[in-house]
Write an enzyme that holds these catalytic residues in place. Structure first.
Site, short mmCIF file in Angstrom:
data_model
loop_
_atom_site.label_atom_id
_atom_site.label_comp_id
_atom_site.label_asym_id
_atom_site.label_seq_id
_atom_site.Cartn_x
_atom_site.Cartn_y
_atom_site.Cartn_z
CB ILE A 277 -0.94 0.02 1.22
CG1 ILE A 277 -1.87 -1.20 1.19
CG2 ILE A 277 -1.75 1.31 1.26
CD1 ILE A 277 -2.80 -1.23 0.03
CE LYS A 393 -7.99 -9.70 8.14
NZ LYS A 393 -8.38 -9.07 6.87
#
Length: 596
Positions: A277, A393
């Site tokens: 990322i 998450k």
């Protein structure tokens, strides 16, 4: 030119002979008309560039050029015959005109027919079905027909447009719609399928691929129109369908002006800049022409690679690599003091769920304490915007990784309350192709002949591509007011077992050849993920496909007490005894969120 000259010289004689049987080739009218016609023909052939065309690709444009050249050259005879003979032999000129069209046009198009039927050896090529009978499909068919190097030859189209069905394009019939793919493949002996509809939505492509997958015939997709127009690829360079193509969601469109105002001419720091990322964020940030970009990471090789790439691709931007660990608060402050960045994208984190279950202390050090260090340094040195990369998450976490990311979000939200810096978090699902993602693992397992291991048949996840995730991070920084948790509308979740099946098919195998095994859920895993908790949901989108989560109240003092205890325990080598993992699971987080 020689063939055309012979046709011109004798066609007018043939025209006269058809009308007057005793015509002599040495007749004055014929001689003068033939010479005039020969000269005028070559004048207009030059003007309409008949001898500058590649006739093996002849089409309607070439036929139009022939028509114009012949018509104007015939018309030139009219004033000549009037001046020389006082009359115009109209019927002869009409017949001559038709003979010219037939013979001159036929000579050229016969070469194309010969080339297509003999030179191309189409019987040796793979019989190809093209999905999409529009402009793109016709372009693909033409390119395949005309290409000597291509191993494919189109034999039929399918298209859901009823007005095109049962017609022919480039000599290939449109035999039905996409629902008929399996039947057509069997009836026509199709060996290859090409999807040629650039305007397809992701879900439509998914539906077509499912139909094609029933045939076990290799399926490819044409390149994007942008790549064709820019010259990166030709129409005939088909590519395999990728998992990214089958995501049932359209890409996020950026507010270019808002991002430009944040980044152009500014100093930008990216932590975890060598990661999946982080490196993509760096690439996209550089597209907005910052003055300086600082690449911060603790892996020297990955930082070297992204530094080299950015210096090569964006030579006008100052690229400053800094080897540093976010756990080292003093080192982070040194970097901040040195560059005084305007914007920080915090992408450094430990994200592998099973590994963090085995090494919880490292998850806390990197994800919690590391975030705290970078956030506090950003506040101290007057950074304008701080964007933290988070995960789905972190919602109702059942894993150490998810819990530490949720605590990191809480720290960021708290910092926004006490700082002039705008602190925001960006939350998204699994990223296709990132390090540690399931896709590379599945590909290795398929390459090894299987089996492909899936933890549970009902396991499902949200997915997005690395560029999409990076765009969301940048867009969040541009629209941030402070304290938000931004979430991408990620469409419908995807079952991991369906993802595995698609990858097996995309790799050219069937499920009979590559077995899927269910290995059981790993510690910390959930069957499904959520993007927002029940107390965080805002129903309205604040930007197309982007939602803003509410900020629930938090008791940040409890979090800082836990961090202090943890740091003391690290010194005394009693970390694992003091660190009660329950503090970093959902039950404890609920307590931490309650303000007393």
């Amino acid at each position: 030119m020689l063939v055309d000259s012979i046709i011109v010289m004798f066609s007018i004689f043939i025209g006269y002979w058809l009308l007057v049987s005793n015509t002599s080739i040495f007749d004055t009218v014929i001689i003068i008309s033939s010479i005039t016609l020969l000269i005028s023909h070559h004048i207009f052939a030059h003007l309409f560039r008949l001898y500058k065309r590649v006739w093996q690709y002849a089409s309607i444009q070439e036929l139009l050029g022939i028509f114009r050249a012949i018509t104007f050259s015939i018309l030139m005879l009219v004033p000549v015959q009037l001046l020389m003979f006082g009359t115009v032999y109209t019927r002869t000129l009409v017949i001559t005109w038709m003979l010219h069209i037939l013979l001159i046009g036929g000579a050229r198009f016969s070469w194309r027919m010969y080339r297509d039927s003999i030179i191309n050896n189409n019987h040796k090529k793979n019989r190809t079905l093209i999905v999409g009978a529009g402009a793109a499909g016709s372009m693909v068919a033409r390119q395949l027909i005309n290409s000597e190097m291509s191993e494919l030859f189109p034999v039929a189209f399918v298209d859901d447009d009823l007005s095109k069905q049962h017609l022919e394009i480039m000599g290939c019939p449109v035999l039905g719609g996409t629902k008929d793919i399996q039947m057509i493949v069997e009836e026509k002996g199709i060996e290859h399928i090409i999807i040629a509809i650039p305007s397809l939505k992701k879900q439509q492509l998914n539906d077509i691929f499912k139909e094609a997958a029933k045939t076990k015939v290799k399926t490819q997709i044409m390149p994007s129109i942008e790549d064709i127009m820019s010259g990166k690829v030709s129409v005939s360079e088909m590519r395999d369908v990728q998992v990214e193509d089958l995501l049932g969601r359209e890409p996020v469109e950026l507010d270019i002006q808002a991002i430009s105002r944040k980044l152009t001419g500014k100093t930008v720091l990216v932590t975890g800049a060598g990661g999946s990322i982080g490196s993509e964020v760096c690439r996209q940030v550089c597209g907005f022409d910052p003055e300086t970009i600082i690449l911060l990471g603790h892996g020297e090789n990955s930082i070297y690679l992204i530094e080299y790439e950015l210096r090569t691709s964006f030579p006008h931007i100052k690229v400053e690599p800094e080897i540093a660990d976010v756990q080292d608060a003093e080192r982070i402050k040194e970097v901040m003091e040195k560059y005084k960045p305007d914007v920080i994208y915090h992408a450094a984190a430990h994200k592998h769920v099973p590994l963090m279950e085995r090494n919880p202390h490292e998850a806390v050090k990197n994800n919690v304490i590391g975030t705290k260090n970078v956030a506090e340094a950003a506040d101290q040195f007057g950074v304008k915007t701080f964007v933290m990369v988070s995960t789905d998450k972190a919602v109702n976490p059942t894993s150490v990784m998810g819990a530490t990311k949720r605590i990191a979000e809480m720290i960021v939200q708290h910092m926004d309350l006490i700082s002039d810096t705008k602190f925001v978090a960006v939350r998204f699902g699994n990223v296709l192709g990132s390090r540690g993602s399931v896709i590379p693992l599945f590909k290795k397992q398929i390459a090894a002949g299987g089996p492909v291991t899936v933890t549970h048949p009902e396991m499902e996840r949200y997915f997005m591509t690395i560029p999409e995730a990076s765009r969301l991070v940048m867009q969040a920084g541009a629209i941030a007011k402070g304290g938000e948790v931004f979430v991408l509308d990620m469409g419908e979740p995807v079952k991991i077992v369906d993802l595995a099946k698609n990858l097996i098919r995309l790799s050219g195998f069937s499920e009979d050849e590559i077995e899927i095994k269910f290995s059981g859920m790993r510690p910390g895993e959930k069957l499904f993920e959520e993007l927002l908790g029940a107390d965080e949901v805002h129903d309205e989108q604040i930007y197309p496909m982007i939602y803003r989560g509410k900020t629930p109240p938090i008791n940040v003092n409890v979090i800082f007490e836990l961090i202090n205890e943890f740091e003391k325990a690290s010194v005394d080598s009693l970390r694992d005894e003091v660190l009660d993992i329950a503090h970093f699971r959902v039950e404890s987080l609920m307590k931490l969120s309650a303000v007393k």
